[in-house]
Design a protein around this motif. Structure first.
Motif, PDB file in Angstrom:
ATOM      1  N   ALA A  26      -5.065  -1.264  -0.967  1.00  0.00           N
ATOM      2  CA  ALA A  26      -3.670  -1.540  -0.606  1.00  0.00           C
ATOM      3  C   ALA A  26      -2.848  -0.255  -0.572  1.00  0.00           C
ATOM      4  N   HIS A  27      -3.073   0.622  -1.531  1.00  0.00           N
ATOM      5  CA  HIS A  27      -2.349   1.896  -1.547  1.00  0.00           C
ATOM      6  C   HIS A  27      -2.758   2.782  -0.368  1.00  0.00           C
ATOM      7  N   MET A  28      -4.034   2.787  -0.034  1.00  0.00           N
ATOM      8  CA  MET A  28      -4.499   3.596   1.092  1.00  0.00           C
ATOM      9  C   MET A  28      -3.914   3.073   2.410  1.00  0.00           C
ATOM     10  N   ALA A  42      -1.137   1.347   2.739  1.00  0.00           N
ATOM     11  CA  ALA A  42       0.303   1.636   2.711  1.00  0.00           C
ATOM     12  C   ALA A  42       0.560   3.082   3.101  1.00  0.00           C
ATOM     13  N   GLN A  43      -0.259   3.980   2.596  1.00  0.00           N
ATOM     14  CA  GLN A  43      -0.095   5.401   2.918  1.00  0.00           C
ATOM     15  C   GLN A  43      -0.257   5.646   4.411  1.00  0.00           C
ATOM     16  N   ALA A  71      -6.556  -2.928  -5.184  1.00  0.00           N
ATOM     17  CA  ALA A  71      -5.316  -2.185  -5.407  1.00  0.00           C
ATOM     18  C   ALA A  71      -5.389  -0.816  -4.726  1.00  0.00           C
ATOM     19  N   VAL A  72      -6.536  -0.163  -4.830  1.00  0.00           N
ATOM     20  CA  VAL A  72      -6.719   1.147  -4.184  1.00  0.00           C
ATOM     21  C   VAL A  72      -6.628   1.000  -2.666  1.00  0.00           C
ATOM     22  N   THR A 132      -3.120  -4.129 -12.899  1.00  0.00           N
ATOM     23  CA  THR A 132      -2.114  -3.238 -13.416  1.00  0.00           C
ATOM     24  C   THR A 132      -2.476  -2.816 -14.830  1.00  0.00           C
TER      25      THR A 132
END
Length: 142
Positions: free
Chosen positions: A42-44, A46-47, A39-40, A1
């Motif tokens: 995880a975001h991908m 989630a999307q 982190a990237v 973060t």
């Protein structure tokens, strides 16, 4: 973060200036860190999963590397890789917390006049001296 990057940047700056002379606590506190790639990812993921009425919608997840390790070992590795000296001595958590409290109060009382910033805050002491691990089981499962 962003806070951790800022925090690690502060630690590096203090080490480079010779101001990091002591570990806080006994050096056994465990933390879990997150590489930006994780982190990237995880975001991908989630999307991909976030669709109308998805069971993951509105749920909170912790994302880390899932490899907790001693905080001061992590710091030592970074500092040594940068050619900085890692702290070899320690100060107790309670003493560090009290000193940081004094520094914060000095800033409240005199900061406007002297333009001082505490070199150590209670938040920093907690981050460096306590365990900071979170379960990522829900993120792995979902």
């Amino acid at each position: 973060t962003t806070r951790l990057v800022h925090f690690v940047g502060q630690l590096i700056a203090k080490a480079r200036s010779g101001m990091m002379t002591h570990m806080i606590g006994d050096g056994r506190n465990i933390s879990d860190f997150t590489f930006v790639e994780n982190a990237v990812l995880a975001h991908m993921l989630a999307q991909e999963r976030l669709q109308p009425d998805s069971p993951v919608a509105g749920r909170a997840y912790f994302i880390t590397n899932g490899e907790p390790r001693p905080f001061w070992t992590f710091v030592k590795e970074i500092l040594e890789a940068l050619g900085c000296v890692a702290p070899a001595q320690s100060i107790s958590y309670r003493v560090a917390f009290f000193l940081s409290w004094l520094m914060e109060w000095a800033r409240r009382l005199l900061g406007w006049l002297l333009k001082i910033r505490p070199t150590l805050t209670r938040r920093m002491v907690v981050q460096m001296g306590k365990h900071n691990c979170f379960s990522i089981d829900r993120a792995k499962q979902d």
